[in-house]
Scaffold this active site. Structure first.
Site, PDB file in Angstrom:
ATOM      1  N   TYR A 160       0.846  -1.204   0.000  1.00 42.51           N
ATOM      2  CA  TYR A 160       0.000   0.000   0.000  1.00 42.51           C
ATOM      3  C   TYR A 160       0.886   1.261   0.000  1.00 42.51           C
ATOM      4  O   TYR A 160       0.476   2.324  -0.418  1.00 42.51           O
ATOM      5  CB  TYR A 160      -0.969  -0.023   1.183  1.00 42.51           C
ATOM      6  CG  TYR A 160      -2.189   0.838   0.943  1.00 42.51           C
ATOM      7  CD1 TYR A 160      -2.981   0.654  -0.187  1.00 42.51           C
ATOM      8  CD2 TYR A 160      -2.550   1.854   1.830  1.00 42.51           C
ATOM      9  CE1 TYR A 160      -4.091   1.450  -0.430  1.00 42.51           C
ATOM     10  CE2 TYR A 160      -3.663   2.640   1.597  1.00 42.51           C
ATOM     11  CZ  TYR A 160      -4.427   2.433   0.472  1.00 42.51           C
ATOM     12  OH  TYR A 160      -5.535   3.229   0.238  1.00 42.51           O
ATOM     13  N   LYS A 167      -3.665   8.176   3.317  1.00 44.48           N
ATOM     14  CA  LYS A 167      -5.000   7.870   3.863  1.00 44.48           C
ATOM     15  C   LYS A 167      -5.059   8.180   5.360  1.00 44.48           C
ATOM     16  O   LYS A 167      -6.116   8.543   5.875  1.00 44.48           O
ATOM     17  CB  LYS A 167      -5.366   6.406   3.608  1.00 44.48           C
ATOM     18  CG  LYS A 167      -5.585   6.052   2.133  1.00 44.48           C
ATOM     19  CD  LYS A 167      -6.786   6.760   1.521  1.00 44.48           C
ATOM     20  CE  LYS A 167      -7.156   6.167   0.166  1.00 44.48           C
ATOM     21  NZ  LYS A 167      -8.172   6.958  -0.538  1.00 44.48           N
TER      22      LYS A 167
HETATM   23  N1  NAD Z   1     -10.888  -0.446  -4.546  1.00 44.51           N
HETATM   24  C1  NAD Z   1     -10.461  -0.642  -3.319  1.00 44.51           C
HETATM   25  O1  NAD Z   1     -10.030  -1.749  -2.957  1.00 44.51           O
HETATM   26  C2  NAD Z   1     -10.545   0.477  -2.317  1.00 44.51           C
HETATM   27  C3  NAD Z   1     -10.558   0.150  -0.948  1.00 44.51           C
HETATM   28  C4  NAD Z   1     -10.613   1.186  -0.019  1.00 44.51           C
HETATM   29  C5  NAD Z   1     -10.645   2.486  -0.461  1.00 44.51           C
HETATM   30  N2  NAD Z   1     -10.629   2.780  -1.796  1.00 44.51           N
HETATM   31  C6  NAD Z   1     -10.680   4.194  -2.190  1.00 44.51           C
HETATM   32  O2  NAD Z   1     -11.906   4.410  -2.859  1.00 44.51           O
HETATM   33  C7  NAD Z   1     -11.763   5.568  -3.676  1.00 44.51           C
HETATM   34  C8  NAD Z   1     -12.320   5.271  -5.065  1.00 44.51           C
HETATM   35  O3  NAD Z   1     -11.491   4.355  -5.757  1.00 44.51           O
HETATM   36  P1  NAD Z   1     -12.056   3.112  -6.575  1.00 44.51           P
HETATM   37  O4  NAD Z   1     -11.442   1.910  -5.966  1.00 44.51           O
HETATM   38  O5  NAD Z   1     -13.520   3.205  -6.710  1.00 44.51           O
HETATM   39  O6  NAD Z   1     -11.332   3.270  -7.984  1.00 44.51           O
HETATM   40  P2  NAD Z   1     -11.757   4.073  -9.331  1.00 44.51           P
HETATM   41  O7  NAD Z   1     -10.557   3.987 -10.203  1.00 44.51           O
HETATM   42  O8  NAD Z   1     -13.028   3.569  -9.850  1.00 44.51           O
HETATM   43  O9  NAD Z   1     -11.979   5.554  -8.792  1.00 44.51           O
HETATM   44  C9  NAD Z   1     -10.916   6.463  -8.585  1.00 44.51           C
HETATM   45  C10 NAD Z   1     -11.422   7.798  -9.073  1.00 44.51           C
HETATM   46  O10 NAD Z   1     -10.475   8.833  -8.771  1.00 44.51           O
HETATM   47  C11 NAD Z   1     -10.630   9.777  -9.803  1.00 44.51           C
HETATM   48  N3  NAD Z   1      -9.529  10.738  -9.837  1.00 44.51           N
HETATM   49  C12 NAD Z   1      -8.194  10.481  -9.918  1.00 44.51           C
HETATM   50  N4  NAD Z   1      -7.512  11.653 -10.016  1.00 44.51           N
HETATM   51  C13 NAD Z   1      -8.448  12.646  -9.993  1.00 44.51           C
HETATM   52  C14 NAD Z   1      -8.379  14.071 -10.071  1.00 44.51           C
HETATM   53  N5  NAD Z   1      -7.223  14.727 -10.230  1.00 44.51           N
HETATM   54  N6  NAD Z   1      -9.528  14.785 -10.019  1.00 44.51           N
HETATM   55  C15 NAD Z   1     -10.721  14.163  -9.877  1.00 44.51           C
HETATM   56  N7  NAD Z   1     -10.854  12.816  -9.817  1.00 44.51           N
HETATM   57  C16 NAD Z   1      -9.723  12.072  -9.870  1.00 44.51           C
HETATM   58  C17 NAD Z   1     -10.697   8.919 -11.056  1.00 44.51           C
HETATM   59  O11 NAD Z   1     -11.189   9.676 -12.144  1.00 44.51           O
HETATM   60  C18 NAD Z   1     -11.646   7.822 -10.602  1.00 44.51           C
HETATM   61  O12 NAD Z   1     -12.989   8.176 -10.875  1.00 44.51           O
HETATM   62  C19 NAD Z   1     -10.294   5.941  -3.632  1.00 44.51           C
HETATM   63  O13 NAD Z   1     -10.120   6.969  -2.662  1.00 44.51           O
HETATM   64  C20 NAD Z   1      -9.630   4.676  -3.166  1.00 44.51           C
HETATM   65  O14 NAD Z   1      -8.394   4.902  -2.521  1.00 44.51           O
HETATM   66  C21 NAD Z   1     -10.584   1.784  -2.726  1.00 44.51           C
END
Ligand code: NAD
Length: 259
Positions: A160, A167
């Site tokens: 990570y 985070k």
């Molecule tokens: N997928 C997992 O396992 C997981 C687990 C816990 C937390 N998260 C968190 O959930 C959140 C969403 O991620 P996800 O997993 O749905 O992936 P995802 O790739 O679907 O979403 C990530 C989003 O971030 C956006 N983004 C990146 N740079 C940007 C910018 N400069 N301006 C505006 N938007 C921007 C992208 O366009 C995308 O829509 C993130 O914060 C991620 O860290 C994900």
């Protein structure tokens, strides 16, 4: 699971930032908030992303759609102006975005560059503070702000890397914003979902190992999905959760309570 829920968010207005495709956690949130009766504003990162996101926003009947790259000066302000003109107020904001340059993400923390760290912190953490500042004046009847964190903020999760400290900063920012915005009736919810196969997640090295470990560790014995996150957030946005703020809510099948 029965996905019919009561319209506990009828009449509410929710901005969802972070839909990239139908696997995005933000899409699960948008779907759940809509099912609970909320109107939606949905953004896309840029013209390339628009082709994928706009049909999803249309399917969800989003009242407002707009581009938003939080790194582009003026775009956040333009979005909130648009919301003020169209809705006059806002009830909920879902921040579900993160970014780190791949080389910095895949290096260990010791080896990430200062620029990469700063970029990850700006997009994944400070943008939430900027959004809260713009959203708060529109939350005239109180509201709820959501930010997506991960267990790697609290304990070391191999691979990570720099996202752990980023985070951790996001979770701390949520606590301080909960303190500062509480008097205005605005709640702040750091959400910690278990791992899910999304575009952002697959940038992590050996992500499949994280998925396997999570499923094995969770007392409920299953991985979570985007609707689990969406429905939990919809509940937290509702009046039923009106005295909850600042606390990290783990949506991970209980994995975080197991050593
Ligand atoms: N997928 C997992 O396992 C997981 C687990 C816990 C937390 N998260 C968190 O959930 C959140 C969403 O991620 P996800 O997993 O749905 O992936 P995802 O790739 O679907 O979403 C990530 C989003 O971030 C956006 N983004 C990146 N740079 C940007 C910018 N400069 N301006 C505006 N938007 C921007 C992208 O366009 C995308 O829509 C993130 O914060 C991620 O860290 C994900």
């Amino acid at each position: 699971m029965n996905e019919q829920i009561q319209p506990i968010l009828a009449g509410r207005k929710t901005l969802v930032v972070g839909v990239a495709n139908e696997h995005s956690i933000a899409y699960g949130c948008a779907k759940a908030f809509r099912a609970a009766g909320s109107e939606l504003a949905v953004t896309w990162l840029n013209e390339k992303a628009r082709a994928c996101v706009e049909p999803l926003a249309t399917e969800l009947g989003a009242a407002i759609t707009a581009p938003l790259d939080v790194s582009e000066p003026g775009q956040l302000e333009a979005l909130f102006d648009h919301i003020r003109q169209r809705w006059g107020r806002l009830d909920n904001l879902v921040h579900s975005i993160a970014f780190a340059p791949k080389a910095d993400l895949q290096a260990g923390l010791l080896d990430c560059s200062a620029e990469g760290f700063a970029k990850a912190m700006d997009v994944s953490c400070h943008s939430f503070i900027r959004m809260a500042k713009l959203a708060a004046p529109l939350m005239t009847e109180g509201g709820a702000l959501f930010a997506m964190s991960y267990y790697g903020a609290q304990r070391v999760v191999p691979n990570y890397n720099l996202m752990g400290p980023v985070k951790a900063a996001l979770e701390a920012a949520c606590r301080y914003l909960a303190y500062e915005l509480g008097p205005a009736g605005i709640r702040v919810h750091p959400i910690s979902p278990g791992p899910m196969k999304t575009r952002a997640a697959t940038a992590l090295k050996d992500f499949d190992l994280m998925l396997n470990a999570a499923a094995q560790k969770a007392p409920l014995g299953e991985l979570v999905d985007i609707m689990d996150v969406g429905f939990a957030c919809a509940y937290l946005a509702s009046d039923f959760a009106r005295r909850i703020t600042g606390d990290v809510v783990h949506i991970d099948g209980g994995a975080n309570v197991v050593a």
